[in-house]
Design a protein around this motif. Structure first.
Motif, short mmCIF file in Angstrom:
data_model
loop_
_atom_site.label_atom_id
_atom_site.label_comp_id
_atom_site.label_asym_id
_atom_site.label_seq_id
_atom_site.Cartn_x
_atom_site.Cartn_y
_atom_site.Cartn_z
N VAL A 40 0.82 -1.21 0.00
CA VAL A 40 0.00 0.00 0.00
C VAL A 40 0.85 1.25 0.00
O VAL A 40 0.75 2.10 -0.89
CB VAL A 40 -0.95 0.02 1.21
N PHE A 41 1.73 1.38 0.98
CA PHE A 41 2.52 2.60 1.12
C PHE A 41 3.57 2.75 0.03
O PHE A 41 4.06 3.86 -0.21
CB PHE A 41 3.16 2.66 2.51
N GLY A 42 3.90 1.66 -0.64
CA GLY A 42 4.83 1.74 -1.76
C GLY A 42 4.28 2.58 -2.89
O GLY A 42 5.04 3.13 -3.70
N ARG A 43 2.95 2.69 -2.97
CA ARG A 43 2.33 3.49 -4.03
C ARG A 43 2.12 4.95 -3.61
O ARG A 43 1.76 5.78 -4.42
CB ARG A 43 0.96 2.90 -4.40
N LEU A 44 2.34 5.24 -2.33
CA LEU A 44 2.05 6.58 -1.83
C LEU A 44 3.25 7.51 -1.86
O LEU A 44 3.09 8.73 -1.76
CB LEU A 44 1.53 6.49 -0.39
N GLY A 45 4.43 6.96 -1.98
CA GLY A 45 5.60 7.83 -2.00
C GLY A 45 6.90 7.07 -1.92
O GLY A 45 7.79 7.23 -2.74
N ALA A 46 7.03 6.24 -0.87
CA ALA A 46 8.21 5.40 -0.68
C ALA A 46 9.50 6.22 -0.65
O ALA A 46 10.53 5.80 -1.18
CB ALA A 46 8.27 4.32 -1.76
N LEU A 47 9.45 7.39 -0.03
CA LEU A 47 10.65 8.21 0.07
C LEU A 47 11.63 7.59 1.05
O LEU A 47 11.25 7.11 2.12
CB LEU A 47 10.28 9.62 0.53
N GLY A 48 12.91 7.63 0.70
CA GLY A 48 13.94 7.09 1.56
C GLY A 48 14.49 8.12 2.52
O GLY A 48 14.00 9.25 2.60
N GLN A 49 15.55 7.75 3.24
CA GLN A 49 16.09 8.64 4.28
C GLN A 49 16.62 9.95 3.70
O GLN A 49 16.38 11.04 4.25
CB GLN A 49 17.21 7.93 5.04
N GLU A 50 17.34 9.88 2.61
CA GLU A 50 17.90 11.10 2.02
C GLU A 50 16.79 12.07 1.62
O GLU A 50 16.88 13.28 1.87
CB GLU A 50 18.76 10.75 0.81
N GLU A 51 15.73 11.53 1.02
CA GLU A 51 14.62 12.39 0.62
C GLU A 51 13.86 12.91 1.84
O GLU A 51 13.45 14.08 1.88
CB GLU A 51 13.68 11.60 -0.30
N ALA A 52 13.68 12.07 2.85
CA ALA A 52 13.02 12.51 4.07
C ALA A 52 13.80 13.64 4.72
O ALA A 52 13.22 14.62 5.21
CB ALA A 52 12.86 11.34 5.04
N ASP A 53 15.11 13.52 4.74
CA ASP A 53 15.96 14.58 5.30
C ASP A 53 15.73 15.90 4.56
O ASP A 53 15.61 16.97 5.18
CB ASP A 53 17.44 14.20 5.20
N ARG A 54 15.65 15.83 3.23
CA ARG A 54 15.47 17.04 2.42
C ARG A 54 14.10 17.65 2.67
O ARG A 54 13.97 18.88 2.83
CB ARG A 54 15.63 16.71 0.93
N PHE A 55 13.08 16.83 2.72
CA PHE A 55 11.72 17.34 2.90
C PHE A 55 11.54 17.96 4.28
O PHE A 55 10.96 19.04 4.42
CB PHE A 55 10.70 16.21 2.69
N VAL A 56 12.03 17.29 5.30
CA VAL A 56 11.92 17.82 6.65
C VAL A 56 12.73 19.11 6.77
O VAL A 56 12.26 20.11 7.35
CB VAL A 56 12.39 16.78 7.69
N GLY A 57 13.92 19.13 6.24
CA GLY A 57 14.75 20.32 6.28
C GLY A 57 14.09 21.50 5.58
O GLY A 57 14.08 22.62 6.10
N ALA A 58 13.52 21.25 4.41
CA ALA A 58 12.86 22.32 3.65
C ALA A 58 11.64 22.84 4.39
O ALA A 58 11.38 24.06 4.42
CB ALA A 58 12.46 21.81 2.27
N ALA A 59 10.88 21.93 5.00
CA ALA A 59 9.68 22.33 5.73
C ALA A 59 10.04 23.19 6.93
O ALA A 59 9.45 24.26 7.16
CB ALA A 59 8.91 21.09 6.18
#
Length: 346
Positions: A30-49
């Motif tokens: 299920v969640f594989g279709r929702l985004g599946a962002l990895g650690q590097e991408e999570a770091d970027r998104f959280v940092g930008a937010a």
């Protein structure tokens, strides 16, 4: 970024909050279709937010079987104190019969597991993710109150509860002098305005904040979908899903999108930004949760905080999305007392 009070707590949270359902789950069905962002991408998104002023972040123990919490905890790192961190419990998180629900047993287990995955010793806002028909509400509230008294939880909240269920919980908490819900996380959007019947009046009366999930209805309100199933973004969450999670009248939905696009053109912004700005203009809404798979989507969603819609914009969007009025709301409105202006009172 603008900030609003979280219920009657005195805590200020950003009116745009970061949702992390897109974190993790690469191999999840299920969640594989929702985004599946990895650690590097999570770091970027959280940092930008956080750099954009967001201080309110949402996750849940069930997202990607706990991986979302793990990725978020590592992404926050030393900036943990900069955010009001919320997570949720109730849904199944394992194969065992007690790996779900809102019993004292599961509440305590789930809390400890979330704390471990998030790498923190406290949760700022701990939500019941849904209603448990089997567990007495008194048991659940007692367990949550214990967690608050232990310092493991700062405030408690709920999600997807009906107005009467929230009101019952507030009454029980007041009766027993326990911690009470300060927020309710709900679905609310231009194609789903059911919350206006009871949830919003209840929240205003009780001083409970409303935070909104799926404000764009899996991308439907971005304008990327057309009548007949045609889309300009075939790899979007909605296009890749086997079914539509949020039910709504698709015919009226496309009429809403038509007006959204018209208003967006007037302001030279995206329809998505207008849809979020409309929510931020609604009474009782404290924060709108945005989640994204791409950085440009996140940045555009965040920019909705700076968009001020005109009275004409709001009137057009209200009219095209107007829901039918349910009983007893319509009869109460029909017999509402006429208020005499203060200047004419004797």
């Amino acid at each position: 970024m603008k900030y609003r009070l979280l219920g009657r707590t005195g805590v200020w949270v950003s009116e745009i909050s970061l949702g992390t359902m897109t974190f993790g789950g690469k191999d999840h069905p299920v969640f594989g279709r929702l985004g599946a962002l990895g650690q590097e991408e999570a770091d970027r998104f959280v940092g930008a937010a956080l750099d954009a002023g967001i201080n309110f972040v949402d996750t849940a123990d069930m997202y990607a079987d706990g991986e979302s919490e793990e990725l978020l905890g590592r992404a926050l790192g030393k900036r943990r104190r900069d955010v009001v961190l919320g997570t949720k419990l109730m849904a199944p998180v394992g194969p065992g019969p007690n790996d779900q629900g809102l019993s004292r047993l599961h509440v305590m287990r789930a809390l400890e597991d979330s704390l471990r995955r998030l790498g923190t010793d406290y949760i700022d806002l701990y939500h019941l993710h849904n209603w448990d028909r089997l567990t007495p509400l008194e048991e659940t509230l007692g367990a949550l109150d214990d967690a608050v008294r232990q310092g493991k939880v700062r405030y408690i909240a709920c999600s997807n509860l009906a107005a009467w269920q929230v009101s019952k919980a507030l009454g029980l908490s007041a009766l027993h002098g326990q911690a009470h819900f300060v927020a309710n996380q709900i679905h609310y959007s231009l194609v789903s305005r059911d919350a206006e019947r009871d949830l919003i009046p209840m929240a205003e009366d009780a001083g409970v904040s409303l935070t909104v999930w799926k404000p764009l209805v899996d991308g439907f309100l971005t304008g990327k979908f057309q009548r007949g199933g045609v889309t300009t973004e075939p790899d979007s969450r909605r296009a890749r899903s086997d079914s539509d999670f949020v039910p709504f009248d698709e015919h009226q939905g496309f009429e809403v999108v038509d007006v959204l696009q018209s208003v967006a053109a007037r302001h030279e912004v995206s329809p998505a930004r207008v849809a979020i700005a409309w929510l931020l203009a609604r009474r009782a809404v404290t924060s709108v949760i945005v989640g994204a798979r791409k950085m440009d989507q996140l940045q555009d969603n965040i920019a909705a905080s700076d968009l001020v819609l005109s009275e004409q914009d709001i009137a057009e969007l209200d009219e095209v999305s107007s829901p039918s009025v349910a009983y007893p709301n319509w009869i109460q409105e029909a017999f509402a007392p006429v208020r005499i202006p203060a200047a004419n009172q004797t």
